[in-house]
Design a protein around this motif. Structure first.
Motif: not given
Length: 422
Positions: A157-158, A221-226, A228-248
């Motif tokens: 997602l960008v 993706h440029w939105r987490m949810m379409p 039309y689905f009226s699920f407005p979880i996309d926000s700067e807060n989401l980006w600010e709460r990102l966490i690191p997870v281990p992968l390879l």
């Protein structure tokens, strides 16, 4: 009739088998289904292990069991549970087949994860902020290892402002943009791919790309949810709460456990809970993170108007897979009688009359019933009706017209389909 037209608009990427059952959730199941539910967990408690052994002493239709596990994307979990709990009670040829499928999935996941890391490095070099979700990210965040989860496409997602740059970056690598749901001429496709505004008409808010070398599909993706689905979880807060997870051996950024839980429940209802593995993701996530900030989850769900959506996902995880929930959460779930009604429909969609084939289900009706606020129901219905799609763009594809024009084209096109339906 209009609802049926809208139904087809949404069903472009959404289908599920969900019919209202005559029995309660999980009652009167055949032994293969009960065995599958017992095994579709990341942790097998002693009581469940004992039940698995009892079930294995019955006459099991192994062909049906394996087909159902494959349909629901839980064969890795089935293999792990059987091989660690009661492998001596499983026919050797069945255990061998499951082991081979487990290893094949593990190799496939490893290759896809390596491809994901290459993409994330590519975006970092080109200074485009990006994070990944679903796929390898959930495998790491919820399961703790790649091999226990089946996934296909990769999802990144960008931000809105970086859509064009991100799209052009993929195209510069020789990757092919897939055009879904509509058929285009070569001239139309050339305009579609390079259009600076076409993302406004892509309903699922994602461009699928086929990587040139690996042929793996990556969804940008440029939105987490379409919208039309009226699920407005996309926000700067989401980006600010990102966490690191281990992968390879490295760390990648993904959504926090709390945000991931809401997203998993949201994607589950959007896709009408078409597969059991969606419930497994929720169960694994809650089990993996016993210190989940439930107060934050509830506050965010209330803000988004998606408490019932959250409750349904948690109800399924508890009732089908034995997921432990805080008492105050369970009390709130039980207080919403609609959740149980929706859950039995979902369950019957998982295993309709003992068969594994999907049955038709009115998507719009489920989406509306899953919302607790009347305003969200209205907003959903209106957005489905007025938000332009690629089918509307196709009416005037060979030019760059103002976006608002397509908001006029869409209702005219829908009325036309309605009349043709009559």
């Amino acid at each position: 009739m209009m609802e049926q037209v809208l139904e087809q608009e949404i069903k472009g990427k959404t289908s599920a088998g969900c019919n209202r059952p005559e029995s309660g959730l999980g009652k009167h199941t055949r032994p293969e289904i009960e065995l599958l539910l017992c095994c579709s967990r990341t942790s097998i408690e002693p009581a469940i292990a004992a039940r698995i052994k009892i079930l294995l002493q019955q006459e099991i239709d192994w062909k049906y069991l394996l087909q159902t596990a494959a349909k629901h994307g839980v064969k890795p979990l089935l293999y792990q549970s059987l091989s660690t709990t009661a492998k001596e009670l499983v026919p050797p040829e069945i255990l061998t087949q499951l082991r081979q499928d487990f290893r094949t999935n593990a190799v496939r996941n490893l290759n896809r994860t390596k491809e994901l890391l290459k993409i994330l490095d590519l975006f970092a070099v080109n200074d485009i902020p990006v994070f990944t979700f679903k796929g390898p990210a959930i495998a790491s965040l919820a399961y703790g290892e790649l091999s226990l989860r089946q996934f296909g496409d990769l999802d990144i997602l960008v931000r809105d402002r970086d859509i064009i740059r991100a799209r052009d970056l993929f195209l510069s690598q020789g990757d092919e943009m897939k055009v879904e749901l509509i058929e285009l001429t070569e001239a139309q496709k050339a305009i579609f791919i390079k259009s600076p505004q076409i993302h406004e008409f892509v309903r699922e808010c994602a461009y699928p790309f086929i990587r040139q070398q690996s042929k793996i599909i990556v969804e940008l993706h440029w939105r987490m949810m379409p919208l039309y689905f009226s699920f407005p979880i996309d926000s700067e807060n989401l980006w600010e709460r990102l966490i690191p997870v281990p992968l390879l051996g490295t760390n990648i950024l993904t959504t926090s456990p709390e945000d991931s839980l809401l997203l998993l429940c949201g994607h589950g209802i959007k896709e009408c809970w078409d597969k059991l593995n969606r419930v497994c993701d929720i169960a694994a996530l809650v089990h993996k993170h016993p210190n989940l900030d439930w107060d934050r989850v509830m506050a965010e769900a209330a803000r988004l108007g998606c408490q019932r959506i959250l409750f349904l996902g948690l109800f399924l995880a508890k009732e089908l897979l034995g997921t432990a929930l805080p008492e105050f959460i369970w009390e709130k779930i039980e207080a919403d009688g609609v959740v149980t009604e929706l859950a039995v429909q979902v369950y019957d969609g998982f295993f309709p009359n003992g068969n594994i084939s999907n049955q038709s289900f009115p998507v719009t009706r489920l989406h509306l019933k899953a919302r607790e606020r009347f305003i969200d129901k209205v907003r959903y219905f209106l957005l489905v009706m007025i938000t332009p799609t690629t089918s509307d763009w196709l009416v005037l594809p060979l030019g760059r017209y103002p976006s608002f024009l397509y908001y006029l084209i869409r209702p005219i096109r829908l009325v036309g389909e309605l009349l043709r339906g009559k």
